[in-house]
Design a protein around this motif. Sequence first.
Motif, short mmCIF file in Angstrom:
data_model
loop_
_atom_site.label_atom_id
_atom_site.label_comp_id
_atom_site.label_asym_id
_atom_site.label_seq_id
_atom_site.Cartn_x
_atom_site.Cartn_y
_atom_site.Cartn_z
N GLN A 64 29.07 37.07 46.33
CA GLN A 64 30.30 36.98 47.12
C GLN A 64 31.03 35.66 46.84
O GLN A 64 32.26 35.63 46.76
N GLU A 65 30.28 34.58 46.72
CA GLU A 65 30.91 33.29 46.39
C GLU A 65 31.60 33.38 45.03
O GLU A 65 32.71 32.88 44.85
N HIS A 66 30.94 34.03 44.07
CA HIS A 66 31.53 34.22 42.74
C HIS A 66 32.81 35.05 42.85
O HIS A 66 33.83 34.72 42.24
N ASP A 67 32.74 36.14 43.64
CA ASP A 67 33.92 37.00 43.82
C ASP A 67 35.08 36.25 44.47
O ASP A 67 36.24 36.43 44.09
N ALA A 71 38.65 35.62 42.87
CA ALA A 71 39.88 36.03 43.57
C ALA A 71 40.83 34.84 43.72
O ALA A 71 42.05 34.98 43.55
N ASN A 72 40.29 33.67 44.02
CA ASN A 72 41.14 32.46 44.13
C ASN A 72 41.79 32.12 42.79
O ASN A 72 42.95 31.76 42.73
N GLU A 76 45.78 32.19 42.05
CA GLU A 76 46.51 31.05 41.48
C GLU A 76 47.28 31.48 40.24
O GLU A 76 48.43 31.08 40.05
N GLU A 77 46.68 32.33 39.40
CA GLU A 77 47.39 32.84 38.22
C GLU A 77 48.63 33.63 38.64
O GLU A 77 49.70 33.47 38.07
N TRP A 78 48.47 34.49 39.66
CA TRP A 78 49.60 35.29 40.13
C TRP A 78 50.70 34.41 40.72
O TRP A 78 51.88 34.66 40.55
#
Length: 140
Positions: A64-67, A71-72, A76-78
């Motif tokens: 979950q930390e990896h996910d 997602a973060n 940031e890319e978006w």
Amino acid sequence: MADQKVSRTSDQFPLRLPEGMRQLLKKRADENGRSMNSEIIALIELGMIAQHDTKTVQSVIIQQEHDIKDANRRSEEWRLIAQSQVKSKNSFTAIFKTFCKQVISEERNVPPHISDLARELITIADTNMDVPREPIAPKK
């Protein structure tokens, strides 16, 4: 494992208990309707299951930390893509308005309906409307 029969021929392991623990085990075994031996085995099994569950929970938390990090990163890319789109749109709008102003400045050399359209397009660009209005009728 607790369902397996334990007999006198089963593996044996002498166990030293801290003072007072024998009485606690006896009380707990009586409360659970088991022998002290069965109670010890049940407690060991619970500990092993808890350890396995803890490792499972830890691996889920790591995933979950990896996910969340992923997602973060995507977020940031978006955000950067959206920012560049806004900048591009603003640049395009500025160029477009400059073109329209140039058309208006050449009003004597272009048909009146074209310069009227250029004025209308500047108004649309200034009000940030996404859908252009119907073209205005040419002046007569």
